[in-house]
Write an enzyme that holds these catalytic residues in place. Structure first.
Site, PDB file in Angstrom:
ATOM      1  N   CYS A 187       0.843  -1.204   0.000  1.00 37.73           N
ATOM      2  CA  CYS A 187       0.000   0.000   0.000  1.00 37.73           C
ATOM      3  C   CYS A 187       0.877   1.252   0.000  1.00 37.73           C
ATOM      4  CB  CYS A 187      -0.989  -0.045   1.156  1.00 37.73           C
ATOM      5  SG  CYS A 187      -2.381   1.092   0.968  1.00 37.73           S
ATOM      6  N   HIS A 237      -3.317  -5.724   1.177  1.00 43.68           N
ATOM      7  CA  HIS A 237      -2.561  -5.962   2.400  1.00 43.68           C
ATOM      8  C   HIS A 237      -2.502  -7.445   2.769  1.00 43.68           C
ATOM      9  CE1 HIS A 237      -2.243  -1.739   4.012  1.00 43.68           C
ATOM     10  NE2 HIS A 237      -3.177  -1.570   3.082  1.00 43.68           N
ATOM     11  N   GLU A 294      -0.630  -8.790   4.964  1.00 44.86           N
ATOM     12  CA  GLU A 294      -0.390  -8.964   6.408  1.00 44.86           C
ATOM     13  C   GLU A 294      -1.683  -9.044   7.202  1.00 44.86           C
ATOM     14  OE1 GLU A 294      -0.690  -4.464   6.068  1.00 44.86           O
ATOM     15  OE2 GLU A 294      -0.228  -6.201   4.801  1.00 44.86           O
TER      16      GLU A 294
END
Length: 251
Positions: free
Chosen positions: A108, A217, A219
């Site tokens: 991002c 994302h 994660e």
């Protein structure tokens, strides 16, 4: 609290394998939001997360680096434009471009920083609908030969979280053609292009495959019960991929 003290829901680490020796840096800028999440994902994958501060000049001997999401320096001027000049970024640019080919993942705002630093081509601008967007997003793996994608199958579809306002990837036609012709599109959007990115590009890689940037994302999709649809762990492959890459002696 140190990175090694982050709590986990379950212990996914593998301390008796060579993977546990890997040290992956996570850079924090003023305005970074997802550094703790990135550190957690690294620990879930089985490596040690090492905090790196934007103003420091030392990479601390890490084996790879994650530049996480957020709003570095408030996104003043342009998303990622100020962060590009941080002392830590100078070290990362040099290490990623050197013969050592330090693996770097930009997520991002981290992707925005990588384009601003010219480690990756193109640029990021406002979403074509001019609104912040948060949703579960399906991606197709277009290149599984990079340091960060080798645990995925070519053409595999994965679902991870997307949340951005300046997520529209743009580049001139010559650059876009080169990215596709050289297999440097790492991920593409499936079903719906959420931000107007050219040619549905969600993520790209450099020619060497050690630097990867994407808007969604991974994660946020590494632990069952917390990812998309509360079951998704599709993002974990990014972090196990780099460990496989490092253990293979390719760093």
């Amino acid at each position: 609290m140190s990175a090694t003290e982050l709590p986990l829901i379950g212990d996914y680490s593998t301390p008796d394998t060579p993977l546990s020796g890997a040290r992956i840096g996570v850079v924090t800028f003023p305005g970074t939001l997802d550094d703790r999440d990135a550190a957690r994902a690294i620990r879930v994958a089985g490596a040690e997360a090492v905090s790196l501060w934007h103003a420091d000049h030392d990479l601390g001997g890490v084996d790879a680096v994650v530049i996480p999401g957020g709003f570095s320096y408030g996104d003043y001027l342009r998303a990622g434009a100020i962060a590009r000049f941080a002392p830590m970024m100078s070290n990362i640019i040099d290490a990623a471009s050197s013969s050592a080919k330090l693996p770097v993942l930009g997520i991002c705002n981290g992707f925005q920083i990588l384009t601003e630093s010219h480690l990756l081509p193109g640029s990021m601008v406002k979403n074509d609908h001019l609104k912040f967007l948060c949703r579960d997003q399906v991606l197709r793996v277009e290149n599984n030969a990079t340091a960060w994608t080798n645990k995925y199958g070519l053409g595999e579809e994965i679902t991870i979280v997307l949340k951005n306002q300046d997520g529209q990837y743009v580049a001139d036609e010559k650059t876009l053609h080169a990215l596709e012709a050289e297999g440097r599109v790492a991920f593409s959007y499936v079903g719906w292009n959420p931000n107007g990115s050219r040619r549905n590009i969600a993520g790209i890689t450099n020619a060497a495959g050690n630097v990867v940037g994407l808007m969604p994302h991974p994660e946020h999709a590494v632990e069952a019960g917390y990812g998309p649809d509360h079951t998704g762990t599709d993002g974990l492959g990014f972090f196990t991929s780099v460990l496989t890459h490092l253990v293979g002696g390719q760093k």
